[in-house]
Design a protein around this motif. Structure first.
Motif, short mmCIF file in Angstrom:
data_model
loop_
_atom_site.label_atom_id
_atom_site.label_comp_id
_atom_site.label_asym_id
_atom_site.label_seq_id
_atom_site.Cartn_x
_atom_site.Cartn_y
_atom_site.Cartn_z
N SER A 163 -8.48 0.90 -0.56
CA SER A 163 -7.54 2.01 -0.79
C SER A 163 -6.26 1.58 -1.48
CB SER A 163 -7.19 2.67 0.54
OG SER A 163 -6.46 1.78 1.38
N GLY A 164 -6.14 0.29 -1.80
CA GLY A 164 -4.87 -0.23 -2.31
C GLY A 164 -4.42 0.32 -3.64
N ALA A 165 -5.30 0.93 -4.40
CA ALA A 165 -4.93 1.51 -5.70
C ALA A 165 -4.73 3.02 -5.63
CB ALA A 165 -5.98 1.16 -6.75
N ASN A 166 -4.77 3.60 -4.43
CA ASN A 166 -4.66 5.06 -4.29
C ASN A 166 -3.40 5.60 -4.95
OD1 ASN A 166 -7.02 4.95 -2.84
ND2 ASN A 166 -6.19 5.85 -0.98
N SER A 167 -2.26 4.97 -4.69
CA SER A 167 -1.00 5.51 -5.24
C SER A 167 -1.00 5.45 -6.76
CB SER A 167 0.19 4.74 -4.67
OG SER A 167 0.10 3.36 -4.97
N PHE A 168 -1.58 4.37 -7.32
CA PHE A 168 -1.63 4.26 -8.78
C PHE A 168 -2.43 5.39 -9.38
CE2 PHE A 168 -3.92 2.91 -12.60
CZ PHE A 168 -2.87 2.50 -13.41
N PHE A 169 -3.61 5.67 -8.84
CA PHE A 169 -4.44 6.72 -9.42
C PHE A 169 -3.93 8.11 -9.06
CE2 PHE A 169 -7.29 3.09 -9.85
CZ PHE A 169 -7.67 3.26 -11.18
N ALA A 170 -3.21 8.23 -7.96
CA ALA A 170 -2.54 9.51 -7.67
C ALA A 170 -1.51 9.80 -8.74
CB ALA A 170 -1.90 9.46 -6.29
N GLU A 171 -0.82 8.78 -9.22
CA GLU A 171 0.16 8.95 -10.29
C GLU A 171 -0.51 9.38 -11.60
OE1 GLU A 171 2.14 5.24 -10.50
OE2 GLU A 171 3.27 5.54 -8.62
N GLN A 172 -1.79 9.06 -11.73
CA GLN A 172 -2.54 9.49 -12.93
C GLN A 172 -3.08 10.91 -12.77
OE1 GLN A 172 -2.21 7.01 -15.17
NE2 GLN A 172 -1.34 5.87 -13.42
N GLY A 173 -2.83 11.52 -11.61
CA GLY A 173 -3.24 12.90 -11.38
C GLY A 173 -4.43 13.07 -10.47
N ALA A 174 -4.95 12.00 -9.87
CA ALA A 174 -6.12 12.09 -9.01
C ALA A 174 -5.76 12.58 -7.62
CB ALA A 174 -6.81 10.74 -8.92
N LYS A 175 -6.67 13.33 -7.02
CA LYS A 175 -6.55 13.75 -5.63
C LYS A 175 -7.32 12.74 -4.78
CE LYS A 175 -6.91 18.09 -4.33
NZ LYS A 175 -7.50 19.42 -3.99
N ILE A 176 -6.67 12.24 -3.71
CA ILE A 176 -7.29 11.24 -2.85
C ILE A 176 -7.96 11.94 -1.67
CG2 ILE A 176 -6.95 9.08 -1.61
CD1 ILE A 176 -5.99 9.04 -4.56
N ILE A 177 -9.27 11.78 -1.54
CA ILE A 177 -10.06 12.41 -0.47
C ILE A 177 -10.51 11.33 0.51
CG2 ILE A 177 -12.08 13.81 0.08
CD1 ILE A 177 -11.95 14.91 -2.78
N SER A 178 -10.18 11.53 1.78
CA SER A 178 -10.46 10.51 2.79
C SER A 178 -10.74 11.18 4.13
CB SER A 178 -9.26 9.56 2.94
OG SER A 178 -8.83 9.05 1.69
N HIS A 179 -11.23 10.39 5.08
CA HIS A 179 -11.44 10.91 6.43
C HIS A 179 -10.10 11.20 7.10
CE1 HIS A 179 -12.37 10.77 10.78
NE2 HIS A 179 -13.38 11.54 10.36
N GLU A 180 -10.11 12.15 8.05
CA GLU A 180 -8.86 12.58 8.66
C GLU A 180 -8.14 11.47 9.43
OE1 GLU A 180 -9.75 15.78 11.30
OE2 GLU A 180 -10.76 14.54 12.79
N ASN A 181 -8.84 10.44 9.85
CA ASN A 181 -8.17 9.35 10.56
C ASN A 181 -7.34 8.46 9.65
OD1 ASN A 181 -8.88 10.07 13.17
ND2 ASN A 181 -10.80 8.92 13.12
N PHE A 182 -7.34 8.72 8.34
CA PHE A 182 -6.43 8.03 7.44
C PHE A 182 -4.98 8.25 7.86
CE2 PHE A 182 -9.54 6.44 4.76
CZ PHE A 182 -9.04 5.93 3.57
N LYS A 183 -4.70 9.35 8.55
CA LYS A 183 -3.32 9.63 8.97
C LYS A 183 -2.81 8.58 9.94
CE LYS A 183 -4.71 13.53 10.68
NZ LYS A 183 -4.82 14.88 11.30
N TYR A 184 -3.71 7.79 10.53
CA TYR A 184 -3.31 6.73 11.45
C TYR A 184 -3.32 5.36 10.77
CZ TYR A 184 -4.15 10.56 14.60
OH TYR A 184 -4.12 11.80 15.19
N THR A 185 -3.25 5.36 9.45
CA THR A 185 -3.17 4.12 8.67
C THR A 185 -2.00 4.28 7.70
OG1 THR A 185 -4.51 4.76 6.74
CG2 THR A 185 -5.70 4.10 8.74
N ASN A 186 -1.73 3.23 6.94
CA ASN A 186 -0.67 3.34 5.93
C ASN A 186 -1.23 3.60 4.54
OD1 ASN A 186 -1.78 0.89 5.23
ND2 ASN A 186 0.04 -0.33 5.67
N ALA A 187 -2.51 3.96 4.45
CA ALA A 187 -3.13 4.27 3.16
C ALA A 187 -2.73 5.67 2.71
CB ALA A 187 -4.65 4.16 3.27
#
Length: 380
Positions: A108-132
């Motif tokens: 998940s380490g590149a999520n912020s980079f691709f979010a800046e390119q306009g991508a929507k990040i889809i993940s399981h709901e327990n991501f809220k208990y991580t720093n991703a």
């Protein structure tokens, strides 16, 4: 038929063996070639697997009718732009979605980079208990229509509490994340334990047809049901042998010297010899995940511990009883299952004796030993 080819013009053979997630990639197939930037395997006309030679995470690229979907697009901490360029060589369509098989930073380490390119990040709901980073979450299953493909996500806690199988129905392919690796021990310590590990393998084996292409997180670019069935059988042997020896009074060092354990260690690690300390650490984790003796408590007792707890530094943790498990979680930080060793002392699954909690019902508080220090939190 799958093709492994180069994006750049300079081709060369790369033969260094692989022992860890982030060490240089070893080409497993005799017909494989390597490019300066990425190894690439074409699964279908629209689905590709990419890997950096210096970082061993398999990233997926799917080209939909109007947009591109990426799976675990992490191919080195400072390699995001190179990966973006490689994707654009495959398709000029916009990158609309990123899906993570789980939250660990090598996925998940590149999520912020691709979010800046306009991508929507889809993940399981327990991501809220991580720093991703994430944008949209799901609970058990999720379906995404890419125009020419239906992508299904299936959650089973195995490697982590936020694992997701990413299944491409029309392409007959699935990304398994760290629930399947062809160059490492099974990693089921922090999520569903051995039971969850086998459940998610069985779920994968139920998908598609006999020719399902299975993409592991690390190691080979692609695999199949025959190899996954072998991996499952070896996982069962590993778990059962450790349990047999541990219950027979053997120490982890003695277990590590067992011939079957040594043989399985070599098999899991792509035929490479594994150091005794690595084997011992993995045995310790296997024991901590599934074999530490616990006590049986009634559901009513578990529910007495439910609630929010505040530390002196303001951090808030939550204890919740869910699906027969007592969960210990903090938003943006962690989620663990805690298992009773006594009426008041609980181990953090997969991390005992390093991490554990002790409840004080008289003061409605607990002491959490996080591996370094004990921290006290009081029920709110």
């Amino acid at each position: 038929m799958k093709y492994v080819f180069l994006i750049t013009a300079i081709l060369f053979t790369y033969s260094q063996k692989l022992n860890a997630k982030n060490t240089p990639y070893s080409l497993d197939r005799s017909d494989s070639t390597l490019q300066a930037d990425f190894v690439q395997e074409k699964i279908t006309d629209n689905l590709y697997v990419l890997k950096s030679p210096n970082y061993n995470t398999n990233a997926g690229v799917f080209i939909g009718t109007e947009a591109v979907l990426l799976i675990d697009p992490m191919t080195e901490p400072n390699n995001h732009q190179n990966l973006l360029n490689a994707v654009k060589r495959l398709s000029k369509k916009p990158i609309k979605y990123v899906i993570n098989t789980h939250s660990h930073p090598d996925h998940s380490g590149a999520n912020s980079f691709f979010a800046e390119q306009g991508a929507k990040i889809i993940s399981h709901e327990n991501f809220k208990y991580t720093n991703a980073q994430y944008d949209q979450t799901f609970k058990d299953t999720f379906s995404l229509n890419m125009g020419n493909e239906t992508v299904e996500l299936h959650h089973i806690a195995a490697h982590t509490f936020d694992d997701a199988l990413v299944y491409f129905k029309n392409s007959n392919a699935v990304f398994m994340g760290d629930t399947y690796m062809t160059n490492s021990f099974p990693h089921f310590y922090y999520g569903g334990g051995g039971k969850g590990h086998l459940e998610i393998i069985d779920k994968t084996l139920s998908l598609g047809n006999a020719h399902l292409t299975i993409i592991p997180a690390h190691g080979k670019l692609s695999s199949n049901k025959t190899e996954l069935n072998t991996y499952k059988a070896n996982s069962i042997k590993w778990i059962n042998r450790i349990e047999q020896l541990y219950n027979g009074g053997k120490t982890t060092e003695e277990i590590a010297n067992d011939q079957q354990i040594k043989q399985l260690s070599t098999v899991f690690n792509n035929g490479n010899n594994v150091g005794s300390q690595s084997i011992i650490r993995t045995i310790d984790k296997t024991i901590a995940a599934d074999l530490i003796p616990s006590v049986q408590l009634p559901e009513s007792r578990f529910k007495q511990f439910e609630g929010t707890y505040r530390y002196s530094n303001g951090q808030v943790d939550e204890i919740i009883y869910e699906n027969g498990k007592l969960l210990f979680r903090s938003k943006g930080l962690y989620i663990f299952e805690i298992i009773p060793l006594s009426e008041t002392k609980f181990q953090v699954r997969g991390q005992f004796p390093v991490k554990h909690l002790t409840f004080n019902t008289a003061t409605s508080s607990f002491e959490y030993f996080n591996g370094k220090e004990s921290l006290r939190a009081t029920k709110q």
